[in-house]
Design an enzyme around this catalytic site. Sequence first.
Site, short mmCIF file in Angstrom:
data_model
loop_
_atom_site.label_atom_id
_atom_site.label_comp_id
_atom_site.label_asym_id
_atom_site.label_seq_id
_atom_site.Cartn_x
_atom_site.Cartn_y
_atom_site.Cartn_z
N ILE A 184 24.37 -22.85 -5.94
CA ILE A 184 24.78 -21.47 -5.63
C ILE A 184 24.07 -20.48 -6.56
CG2 ILE A 184 26.74 -19.89 -5.42
CD1 ILE A 184 28.53 -22.41 -5.01
N ASN B 138 34.25 -24.37 0.21
CA ASN B 138 33.06 -25.22 0.14
C ASN B 138 31.82 -24.51 0.67
OD1 ASN B 138 35.37 -27.10 0.04
ND2 ASN B 138 33.80 -28.67 0.06
N ALA C 233 28.54 -24.98 -14.46
CA ALA C 233 29.70 -25.88 -14.45
C ALA C 233 29.25 -27.27 -14.06
CB ALA C 233 30.75 -25.39 -13.45
N LEU D 259 28.28 -19.05 -13.40
CA LEU D 259 28.39 -20.14 -12.42
C LEU D 259 28.24 -21.51 -13.06
CD1 LEU D 259 26.20 -17.86 -10.76
CD2 LEU D 259 27.38 -19.12 -8.98
N THR E 293 36.66 -21.67 -7.73
CA THR E 293 36.80 -22.43 -6.48
C THR E 293 38.21 -22.32 -5.91
OG1 THR E 293 36.93 -24.73 -5.69
CG2 THR E 293 37.25 -24.42 -8.01
N ASP E 294 38.32 -22.54 -4.60
CA ASP E 294 39.65 -22.56 -3.98
C ASP E 294 40.42 -23.83 -4.35
OD1 ASP E 294 38.19 -24.44 -2.53
OD2 ASP E 294 38.75 -23.68 -0.55
N GLU E 295 39.72 -24.82 -4.95
CA GLU E 295 40.37 -26.09 -5.25
C GLU E 295 41.45 -25.94 -6.33
OE1 GLU E 295 37.77 -29.49 -5.37
OE2 GLU E 295 36.30 -28.50 -4.09
N LYS F 131 38.51 -26.17 -13.70
CA LYS F 131 38.21 -24.82 -13.19
C LYS F 131 39.45 -23.93 -13.29
CE LYS F 131 34.88 -23.44 -11.54
NZ LYS F 131 33.65 -22.85 -12.11
N TYR G 173 38.13 -32.04 -11.91
CA TYR G 173 37.28 -30.86 -11.65
C TYR G 173 38.12 -29.61 -11.44
CZ TYR G 173 34.61 -27.50 -8.85
OH TYR G 173 34.07 -26.34 -8.35
P1 NAD Z 1 25.73 -27.13 -9.25
O1 NAD Z 1 26.30 -28.39 -9.80
O2 NAD Z 1 24.76 -27.19 -8.12
O3 NAD Z 1 25.00 -26.31 -10.44
C1 NAD Z 1 25.56 -26.18 -11.70
C2 NAD Z 1 24.49 -25.59 -12.62
O4 NAD Z 1 25.07 -25.41 -13.92
C3 NAD Z 1 23.27 -26.49 -12.80
O5 NAD Z 1 22.09 -25.71 -12.72
C4 NAD Z 1 23.45 -27.05 -14.20
O6 NAD Z 1 22.21 -27.35 -14.84
C5 NAD Z 1 24.18 -25.91 -14.89
N1 NAD Z 1 24.95 -26.37 -16.05
C6 NAD Z 1 25.82 -27.41 -16.11
N2 NAD Z 1 26.33 -27.52 -17.35
C7 NAD Z 1 25.78 -26.52 -18.09
C8 NAD Z 1 25.93 -26.09 -19.42
N3 NAD Z 1 26.71 -26.75 -20.28
N4 NAD Z 1 25.22 -25.01 -19.85
C9 NAD Z 1 24.42 -24.34 -18.99
N5 NAD Z 1 24.23 -24.70 -17.71
C10 NAD Z 1 24.90 -25.78 -17.26
O7 NAD Z 1 26.98 -26.23 -8.90
P2 NAD Z 1 27.21 -25.25 -7.66
O8 NAD Z 1 27.68 -26.04 -6.51
O9 NAD Z 1 26.03 -24.37 -7.52
O10 NAD Z 1 28.46 -24.41 -8.21
C11 NAD Z 1 28.23 -23.27 -9.03
C12 NAD Z 1 29.58 -22.68 -9.43
O11 NAD Z 1 30.30 -22.32 -8.26
C13 NAD Z 1 30.48 -23.66 -10.20
O12 NAD Z 1 31.15 -22.93 -11.20
C14 NAD Z 1 31.45 -24.16 -9.14
O13 NAD Z 1 32.68 -24.52 -9.74
C15 NAD Z 1 31.57 -22.94 -8.26
N6 NAD Z 1 31.89 -23.22 -6.83
C16 NAD Z 1 31.17 -24.13 -6.13
C17 NAD Z 1 31.45 -24.34 -4.78
C18 NAD Z 1 30.63 -25.30 -3.95
O14 NAD Z 1 30.97 -25.53 -2.78
N7 NAD Z 1 29.55 -25.87 -4.46
C19 NAD Z 1 32.49 -23.63 -4.17
C20 NAD Z 1 33.22 -22.71 -4.94
C21 NAD Z 1 32.90 -22.50 -6.27
P1 TYD Z 2 32.39 -32.69 -1.36
O1 TYD Z 2 31.15 -32.25 -0.68
O2 TYD Z 2 32.27 -33.65 -2.52
O3 TYD Z 2 33.18 -31.37 -1.79
P2 TYD Z 2 34.71 -31.22 -2.35
O4 TYD Z 2 35.21 -32.55 -2.78
O5 TYD Z 2 34.51 -30.28 -3.50
O6 TYD Z 2 35.50 -30.62 -1.22
O7 TYD Z 2 33.36 -33.37 -0.29
C1 TYD Z 2 33.75 -32.68 0.88
C2 TYD Z 2 34.72 -33.58 1.64
O8 TYD Z 2 34.00 -34.73 2.10
C3 TYD Z 2 35.84 -34.13 0.78
O9 TYD Z 2 37.02 -34.21 1.59
C4 TYD Z 2 35.38 -35.51 0.38
C5 TYD Z 2 34.56 -35.95 1.58
N1 TYD Z 2 33.41 -36.82 1.32
C6 TYD Z 2 33.25 -37.99 2.09
O10 TYD Z 2 34.06 -38.32 2.96
N2 TYD Z 2 32.14 -38.75 1.84
C7 TYD Z 2 31.21 -38.44 0.89
O11 TYD Z 2 30.22 -39.19 0.70
C8 TYD Z 2 31.41 -37.24 0.12
C9 TYD Z 2 30.43 -36.86 -0.95
C10 TYD Z 2 32.52 -36.47 0.39
#
Ligand code: NAD
Ligand code: TYD
Length: 356
Positions: free
Chosen positions: A18, A191, A89, A87, A136-138, A166, A162
Amino acid sequence: MADDLQRCVLVTGGAGFIGSHVVRHFIRRYPHYRIINYDKLTYAGSLSNLADVQDAPNYSFVHGDICDLDTLRFLLRERGINAIIHLAAESHVDRSIQTPLLFAHTNVIGTLSLLQAACECWDGQWEGKRFLHVSTDEVYGSLKPGDSPFNETTAYSPHSPYSASKASSDHFVKAYHDTYGLPVVLTNCSNNYGPYQFPEKLIPLSICNICNNRPIPIYGNGQNVRDWLYVEDHACAIDEVFHRGRDGASYNIGGVNEWKNIDLVKLLIRLVDEQLGRPIGSSERLITYVADRAGHDIRYAIDAGKIQRELGWKPRRSFESGLRDTVKWYLEHTEWVQEVTHGVYEPYDVEKYNRS
Ligand code: NAD
Ligand code: TYD
């Protein structure tokens, strides 16, 4: 917060999924801002996610850890940083079950270090400053079918390491606002999906496995529900909240787009089969039910009414179109997949989990 100010924005985690979209969005939309990407480059971060904008004159990268308070203090002062979009994490629920301490360290201590650095360096001069925490909504826990979606007044009830980490970081952000007056704003999003997502999350993992004729692991019975949002819509929402969100407020962000995992995987199979010229649906044989994730949340759903009413934001991308483009992107970027998974990533061992 007006967008004509001379802003110097620190984006943490800008090399992740993101974060890279947020960095790209801000570089392009606000050429008069200076954007500093601060990232540790863990397995989940890659500078190739930003290759197309790395030479932009308003962009720079600093390799660093959000837990390193001294470096954060130095950077904030030396660069004159007046805004932070946080961001960085550890973001994968399955990994949090394996390594909860790492998640607490990065997500809680890291966020706390950033808050402390901002508080010390801005030192009560809050005018024109902003700390946006991306969450996150989680944190809200799990819904049953038929329950109302999460809104901003829903009580926190995290279940995984996780989401607990958060939730804790969200509480510290609010505590720094309420105690010291730090100008914060929070977002809680559902997500995300789209290009550059590390192929361990459901959508990119499934696309890659379908392409490579590998089993697609479905945890439990596949009936768990997630709400999916295209990542560029999330970047736009962050932009709105950053500029116009109310001080101290939280905003839920979501796609109004709930899918059972098994239905989503079948849709992905259809799209990948179609794009690869295979008989449509032939890859369904790859679906493999495996042991359920421990503490697996049943359903997430977001009421995004507040951000729509107050800031006029709503998702623009239809799921069909966003998913089609995402599938196309992964099929065209197999080198990126190889690069980011090389050496650091052990693919999910379906056999192992079936035995457990
Ligand atoms: P990601 O795992 O793809 O990226 C995380 C980034 O943080 C990476 O570039 C990593 O190198 C960096 N990082 C990790 N630890 C670090 C540290 N100690 N110091 C500096 N940088 C560090 O994550 P994402 O999916 O892009 O999520 C980004 C943010 O959005 C997170 O805070 C996550 O909780 C939140 N979020 C994610 C989702 C989703 O669906 N992916 C949804 C809602 C909120
Ligand atoms: P994920 O992409 O890991 O996101 P989150 O756990 O943060 O919602 O998983 C999305 C949903 O898919 C979750 O209900 C777990 C499920 N899942 C599978 O069934 N198989 C997989 O291999 C993965 C990675 C997730």
